[in-house]
Design a protein around this motif. Structure first.
Motif, PDB file in Angstrom:
ATOM      1  N   VAL A 103      -3.052   6.189   3.824  1.00  0.00           N
ATOM      2  CA  VAL A 103      -4.151   5.587   3.070  1.00  0.00           C
ATOM      3  C   VAL A 103      -3.633   4.949   1.786  1.00  0.00           C
ATOM      4  CG1 VAL A 103      -6.288   6.075   1.817  1.00  0.00           C
ATOM      5  CG2 VAL A 103      -5.889   7.111   4.059  1.00  0.00           C
ATOM      6  N   THR A 104      -2.748   5.656   1.084  1.00  0.00           N
ATOM      7  CA  THR A 104      -2.199   5.103  -0.156  1.00  0.00           C
ATOM      8  C   THR A 104      -1.382   3.843   0.122  1.00  0.00           C
ATOM      9  OG1 THR A 104      -2.048   7.362  -0.978  1.00  0.00           O
ATOM     10  CG2 THR A 104      -0.909   5.675  -2.241  1.00  0.00           C
ATOM     11  N   THR A 105      -0.599   3.894   1.184  1.00  0.00           N
ATOM     12  CA  THR A 105       0.190   2.709   1.536  1.00  0.00           C
ATOM     13  C   THR A 105      -0.726   1.508   1.786  1.00  0.00           C
ATOM     14  OG1 THR A 105       1.837   4.140   2.552  1.00  0.00           O
ATOM     15  CG2 THR A 105       1.924   1.813   3.132  1.00  0.00           C
TER      16      THR A 105
ATOM     17  N   ALA B 130       0.167  15.138  -2.738  1.00  0.00           N
ATOM     18  CA  ALA B 130      -1.024  15.696  -2.112  1.00  0.00           C
ATOM     19  C   ALA B 130      -0.681  17.020  -1.428  1.00  0.00           C
ATOM     20  CB  ALA B 130      -1.598  14.712  -1.088  1.00  0.00           C
TER      21      ALA B 130
ATOM     22  N   MET C 154       4.935   4.160  -2.748  1.00  0.00           N
ATOM     23  CA  MET C 154       3.846   4.900  -3.379  1.00  0.00           C
ATOM     24  C   MET C 154       3.169   5.814  -2.347  1.00  0.00           C
ATOM     25  SD  MET C 154       4.028   4.160  -6.438  1.00  0.00           S
ATOM     26  CE  MET C 154       2.542   4.873  -7.118  1.00  0.00           C
ATOM     27  N   GLY C 155       3.140   5.363  -1.104  1.00  0.00           N
ATOM     28  CA  GLY C 155       2.507   6.143  -0.042  1.00  0.00           C
ATOM     29  C   GLY C 155       3.194   7.473   0.171  1.00  0.00           C
TER      30      GLY C 155
ATOM     31  N   LYS D  71      -3.826   1.074   0.650  1.00  0.00           N
ATOM     32  CA  LYS D  71      -4.542   0.673  -0.560  1.00  0.00           C
ATOM     33  C   LYS D  71      -3.632  -0.054  -1.537  1.00  0.00           C
ATOM     34  CE  LYS D  71      -8.582   2.744   0.141  1.00  0.00           C
ATOM     35  NZ  LYS D  71      -9.725   1.939   0.549  1.00  0.00           N
ATOM     36  N   LEU D  72      -2.417   0.476  -1.725  1.00  0.00           N
ATOM     37  CA  LEU D  72      -1.525  -0.071  -2.750  1.00  0.00           C
ATOM     38  C   LEU D  72      -0.490  -1.023  -2.169  1.00  0.00           C
ATOM     39  CD1 LEU D  72      -0.862   3.148  -4.898  1.00  0.00           C
ATOM     40  CD2 LEU D  72      -2.625   1.411  -5.216  1.00  0.00           C
TER      41      LEU D  72
ATOM     42  N   VAL E 157      -2.725  11.057   3.530  1.00  0.00           N
ATOM     43  CA  VAL E 157      -2.702  10.519   2.169  1.00  0.00           C
ATOM     44  C   VAL E 157      -1.631   9.438   2.056  1.00  0.00           C
ATOM     45  CG1 VAL E 157      -2.229  11.080  -0.257  1.00  0.00           C
ATOM     46  CG2 VAL E 157      -3.663  12.598   1.121  1.00  0.00           C
ATOM     47  N   GLY E 158      -0.497   9.654   2.737  1.00  0.00           N
ATOM     48  CA  GLY E 158       0.563   8.663   2.721  1.00  0.00           C
ATOM     49  C   GLY E 158       0.110   7.329   3.292  1.00  0.00           C
TER      50      GLY E 158
ATOM     51  N   ALA F 226       2.719   9.710  -2.850  1.00  0.00           N
ATOM     52  CA  ALA F 226       1.374  10.291  -2.913  1.00  0.00           C
ATOM     53  C   ALA F 226       1.215  11.393  -1.871  1.00  0.00           C
ATOM     54  CB  ALA F 226       0.326   9.203  -2.706  1.00  0.00           C
TER      55      ALA F 226
END
Lengths: 535, 310
Positions: free
Chosen positions: B51-53, B69, B61-62, B55-56, B48-49, B65
Motif C-alpha cells: 500500500v505504501t509503495t 508496521a 519507502m514501502g 501511495k508514495l 503495508v509495504g 513502512a
C-alpha cells in the motif's frame, strides 16, 4: 523518605559497614520483617540466625536491593543507602550469593563471571574472556577452570563461581544465603576457609543460616531473628549452641530426638537386587544397587543430591521401572509392576518434589487425602459405594489425617495449594504413613520444615518404625540421617559406596562426607586427604 | 542464461524473506521468546509495504513502512501480553497470526492484484560483470537480498563474541539467573528483541510482496512464516546455518514453477507441497541428529512464561 545522617539513636561508629534502623517489610498480612535494627562492622563475619520464615532472607534481600523495604533507613559506609535494584546495590559494593547460585548452567565459568556486568569487555572471544577470568580467579585465590561449563561442576564449585562473580564486580559486603544447605561437611569446611580469607582481605560477610554449629564455627557476631523481629545480637564468644537455640526458638529446647534401640524383624520389608535405573534422558543413574530393608528398621541413604537418589527412590516406590534387577516387597516379587501394586503391597512414598509428585495442589485436601486409600481394599470399602464416593466418609477420613498431621486447617474442602509448605508436608507425611503398612520411602522428608516441626516428624518416623514399618530415608541432611537411621548407606554416582551400622559403630561426619564427595575406600585408608583446597 | 542459473537466482530471491524473518525470530528465541506468529507479522508487513509503495510510488519507502508496521504490530500484540503481563507464549503467537491474517485483508482489500515495481531497488555488485555464470547467479538483485545475506554473519558474530550476545544467551538459558544473579534487566531486553523481531518480520513480508512477488494478495505468505520457524530449528539456533536453511527452502518454494517451466511429468500440486513436506522431513532428521549428537539444543528457557520473574 530521606534519611537524615545526623539523627541516629547511637553515635556514628566509624567502623560500621552497614546500619539498618527500623526496617519493615510486609507481604499482604504477613509482617516478614518487623522493625529490625541491625549493625554490621568492618572486618567481621556476621551470622543471621533464625528458623524458616523468621525473615532472614527477606531482610538481606532488602539490603541486596532485591526487595524494597516498606519503611526504615539504611546506611552503608556511613552514607545513606537506598538500593532500588541488585545492580545498584552492587555498584555500592553489596553482593548477595543466593541459595541457588543463579548461574546459567550451559555457559562456561568465565561467561558466568562476567554476565550482565558493565566492566566486562564489549567484544571478546571466549578464549580472551577466559584469560581475563583466570586473572580474577588467581587474584582472589580460587581454583577453577574458566572454560568448564557450570553444569559440569559440583555444587561446591558452583558456589565458588557465584562468590567469585560478586567479588569480580567489586563486592566489599558479601551476603551468603544459607550457603551450606547442600554441601558435604568437607565442602563446608573449605567454604569457611574461603570466608575467613575474604575477611582477612578486608571484606565483610553476612552469613544467613539456621544451623547453630555453623554459627559457632565461623562468625564473630550473630544476630538472631524470630518472626520478623530481631531478638538478640551477641558476640560469639558470649554464647553457646544452647543459648542460641533458645533465642531462635523462643523457648527451651526439647530434649533432642533420640532413637531408641529396637530389634529389627527378620521379615524383609523391601529388597532390591542388582537394581539399575535410567533417568528420563536414558542415562544410567543407578548402577547395580542391592539393598535390603527389614521390617522395623530405618535405613538412611546419605549423599549429595543428583547421585541417583531420586531415581532409586522412584524405583523403590514403583513409579519408575527398573532397567535390570529385581524388587520385592514383603517377599512378593513386584518387578515390572506399577505404582498401584506397590501401594497395595503397603509402600508409602514421600517424594522429593512434593508439590508436583506428592499432591495435586488445585484439588481439595479431601481429594488429596484419599488418593492412596482408594487403592487399599479396606479403606475403599468405607469410602465408596459402587462407583460413588461417600462424601461424608471422605471428609471424615481427611479430618483424621489433618489431626494426625497437626495441619493448621480443619477444613478438608480447601485446596492443598492454599496451605503453607510446612502444612502440605505434614499432610503428606500423615497420608503416606497411613498407607505405609510395610515400607516407607521418604526423600528429604523434613526439608522446608522448621526445627520444631522437623523434630515432631522425626518422632513420628521413629514411632512408625517401632510399630514395625521399614523406612528408607533418603536425605542430604547428615544430622537427620545420623539421628534416625539404624543403618547408613552412602550413595555416590549411582552406587552404594559405603555401609555402616549406625547403632554399633556410628560413622564420623567427616568419613561420610568424604564418601559423599566421591573418595574411594582406598583413598580413605591413606592418612592425609586434602579437604581444604576443595574437591 | 541457462536454467540452473535462473533457478539459483530465483531460489535466492525466494529465500530472502525466509532468511530475514528467521533472523529476527532467531534473535527473539535467543532471549527465550518463541513467537509463533511470524506468519501474521509478515502479512502485516506485506500489506503495508504494498500500500505504501502504491501511495508514495517508492518501493524503498514501502519496505521501510512494512518493517515499521511489523515492529509496532508485534510490540502491541506480543510484547504487551508476553513481556509486560507475563502470559504464556503460544496463544499470543497464534493471536499475532490470526490478527495479522484478518487485519491485512481488511487493509489490503482495495489493493489486491495491483502490481508494484521494485526495479529501482536493484543494485549490482561492482566488477562482477566480468565473471561469467556467477554474475547471472548472484550479480544483480534488489538490495534487500544482499542485506539478508549479510545480516546472519553479524548476528553470529554478536552472539558468539560480544558481551551483548552473551547476555542475550544467558536470558534465553535462564532468565531468573540472568536477572537475579547477573543483574540483567530481562524485560527490557526482551521488549527490545520483540521490536527487532517485528522489524525484521515486517521487512520480510514487505520484501516478499513488493520485491519477490510484486503485488498484494490475500494470504500472500502462504505459510512462509511457519517455514521461517523451521529454518531457525534447522539452523540449530546458530546464525550462519540460517543462510543455508533459508535458501534450501527458497529453492523448494519455487520448485513448482521450475517443474511447470520444464514440463516435468509430476503434478504441480505435489511440487508445491515440497517446502512443507521438506520442513517436516528436515525437522524429523534434525530431531534424530540432535538426539544422537546432542547438538543444537534450543535455549533452555525458550517459550517459558516470564511470569515467574519478579
Amino acid at each position: 523518605m530521606q534519611p537524615d545522617r545526623s539523627v541516629g539513636d547511637e553515635p556514628d561508629v566509624p567502623e560500621l559497614k552497614l546500619r539498618l534502623r527500623d526496617v519493615r517489610k510486609s507481604f499482604g498480612p504477613l509482617r516478614a520483617v518487623d522493625g529490625v535494627d541491625f549493625d554490621c562492622r568492618i572486618g567481621e563475619v556476621h551470622s543471621i540466625l533464625g528458623e524458616n520464615g523468621a525473615g532472614k532472607s527477606t531482610l538481606m534481600n532488602i539490603v541486596a536491593g532485591v526487595l524494597s523495604p516498606d519503611s526504615g533507613e539504611m546506611w552503608l559506609d556511613g552514607e545513606p543507602y537506598e538500593p532500588t535494584s541488585p545492580k545498584r546495590a552492587m555498584r555500592r559494593g553489596v553482593g548477595m550469593v543466593h541459595q541457588n547460585y543463579q548461574l546459567v548452567p550451559r555457559l562456561s565459568v568465565a561467561e558466568n563471571l562476567f554476565l550482565g556486568w558493565e566492566g566486562a569487555p564489549r567484544v571478546a572471544s571466549l578464549e580472551k574472556l577466559a584469560a581475563i577470568a583466570e586473572v580474577a580467579i588467581e587474584k582472589h585465590g580460587f581454583h577453577m577452570k574458566p572454560l568448564a561449563k557450570v553444569r559440569e561442576l559440583s555444587v561446591g564449585e558452583q558456589q565458588r563461581v557465584a562468590i567469585l562473580r560478586a567479588l569480580v564486580r567489586g563486592a566489599s559486603l558479601l551476603i551468603l544465603d544459607e550457603p551450606t544447605a547442600t554441601l558435604t561437611p568437607q565442602e563446608c569446611d573449605s567454604l569457611f576457609a574461603i570466608m575467613r580469607r575474604l575477611v582477612g582481605d578486608g571484606h565483610v560477610l553476612i552469613f544467613i543460616t539456621h544451623k547453630l554449629r555453623e554459627v559457632m564455627a565461623v562468625s564473630s557476631r550473630v544476630t538472631v531473628l524470630r518472626a520478623g523481629a530481631r531478638v538478640a545480637t551477641l558476640p560469639i564468644a558470649e554464647c553457646d549452641e544452647r543459648t542460641l537455640a533458645k533465642e531462635m526458638l523462643g523457648h527451651d529446647v526439647d530434649s533432642p530426638v533420640k532413637s531408641s534401640r529396637v530389634r529389627r524383624y527378620k521379615e524383609v520389608a523391601l529388597s532390591l537386587r542388582g537394581g539399575t535405573v535410567v533417568d528420563g534422558r536414558g542415562s544410567r543413574v543407578v548402577s547395580d544397587v542391592s539393598l535390603e530393608l527389614r521390617a522395623r528398621e530405618i535405613v538412611g541413604i546419605a549423599g549429595v543430591s543428583g547421585n541417583g537418589q531420586r531415581e532409586l527412590s522412584e524405583a523403590a516406590a514403583g513409579v519408575r521401572p527398573l532397567r535390570t534387577g529385581r524388587i520385592e516387597v514383603g517377599g512378593v516379587d513386584l518387578t515390572g509392576r506399577g505404582a498401584a501394586d506397590f501401594i497395595r503391597a503397603g509402600v508409602g512414598y514421600i517424594p522429593e518434589d512434593r508439590l508436583t509428585a506428592g499432591m495435586v495442589l488445585r484439588e481439595s485436601i479431601a481429594r488429596n487425602s484419599i488418593m492412596k486409600a482408594l487403592y487399599l481394599d479396606s479403606d475403599r470399602k468405607t469410602l465408596t459405594r459402587g462407583p460413588f464416593l461417600k462424601l461424608g466418609e471422605v471428609q471424615r477420613f481427611a479430618r483424621q489425617l489433618l489431626d494426625q498431621g497437626q495441619v493448621s486447617t480443619r477444613d478438608p474442602k480447601v485446596t492443598v495449594g492454599s496451605l503453607s509448605g510446612g502444612n502440605i508436608q505434614r499432610l503428606l507425611i500423615a497420608r503416606e504413613l497411613r498407607a505405609a503398612t510395610r515400607a516407607l520411602i521418604a526423600v528429604h522428608p523434613t526439608r522446608g520444615l522448621d526445627v520444631g516441626a522437623m523434630e515432631r516428624a522425626w518422632r513420628i518416623f521413629l514411632a512408625a518404625r517401632d510399630a514395625g514399618v521399614g523406612i528408607l530415608l533418603i536425605s542430604e541432611d547428615l544430622d537427620e540421617v545420623l539421628t534416625l537411621s539404624d543403618r547408613v548407606l552412602v550413595m555416590y554416582a549411582g552406587r552404594i559406596v559405603g555401609e555402616f551400622d549406625n547403632r554399633e559403630s556410628p560413622p564420623s561426619r567427616e568419613h561420610l562426607g568424604l564418601l559423599m564427595g566421591g573418595a574411594t575406600a582406598a583413598e580413605l585408608e591413606r592418612p592425609a586427604v586434602g579437604s581444604e583446597a576443595g574437591r | 542464461m541457462n536454467t540452473f542459473e535462473l533457478y539459483f537466482a530465483a531460489a535466492l530471491l525466494a529465500g530472502t524473506p525466509l532468511l530475514l524473518a528467521a533472523t529476527g525470530e532467531l534473535l527473539a528465541e535467543t532471549v527465550g521468546l518463541l513467537n509463533l506468529g511470524i506468519e501474521g507479522l509478515m502479512l502485516m508487513g506485506a500489506v503495508v509495504g504494498v500500500v505504501t509503495t502504491l501511495k508514495l510510488h517508492s518501493p524503498e519507502m514501502g519496505v521501510l513502512a512494512g518493517a515499521l508496521a511489523g515492529m509496532v504490530f508485534l510490540l502491541i500484540f506480543y510484547a504487551i501480553p508476553v513481556v509486560l503481563l507475563g502470559c504464556e507464549q503460544v496463544l499470543p503467537g497464534f493471536g499475532v497470526w490470526f490478527i495479522g491474517l484478518g487485519l491485512s485483508q481488511l487493509i489490503g482489500s482495495h489493493y489486491e492484484n495491483t502490481t508494484v515495481s521494485s526495479r529501482s531497488m536493484i543494485v549490482s555488485i561492482p566488477g562482477i560483470d566480468r565473471i561469467p555464470v556467477v554474475k547471472e547467479m548472484i550479480g544483480s538483485f534488489p538490495w534487500p537480498v544482499y542485506l539478508a545475506f549479510v545480516l546472519p554473519f553479524g548476528v553470529a558474530w554478536m552472539l558468539a563474541r560480544t558481551r551483548h550476545g552473551r547476555n542475550m544467551r544467558a536470558i534465553g538459558e535462564d532468565p531468573v539467573a540472568a536477572s537475579a544473579g547477573a543483574g540483567i534487566a530481562v524485560s527490557g531486553w526482551r521488549t527490545f528483541y520483540v521490536a527487532v523481531n517485528g522489524l525484521l518480520g515486517g521487512f520480510a513480508g514487505a520484501v516478499l510482496a513488493v520485491v519477490a512477488i510484486g503485488e498484494w494478495g490475500v494470504d500472500v505468505t502462504a505459510g512462509r512464516g511457519f517455514i521461517a520457524l523451521a529454518v531457525v530449528i534447522f539452523a540449530a539456533w546458530r546464525g550462519m546455518r540460517l543462510i543455508v536453511g533459508a535458501y534450501i527452502f527458497g529453492g523448494l518454494l519455487i520448485l513448482a514453477d521450475l517443474g511447470g517451466a520444464l514440463g516435468w511429468p509430476v503434478p504441480s500440486e505435489f511440487l508445491a507441497l515440497m517446502p512443507y513436506l521438506g520442513a517436516v522431513l528436515i525437522l524429523c532428521v534434525w530431531a534424530l541428529q540432535a538426539r544422537h549428537r546432542g547438538i543444537g539444543a534450543a535455549p533452555t528457557a525458550l517459550g517459558m512464561s516470564s511470569s515467574r520473574l519478579a
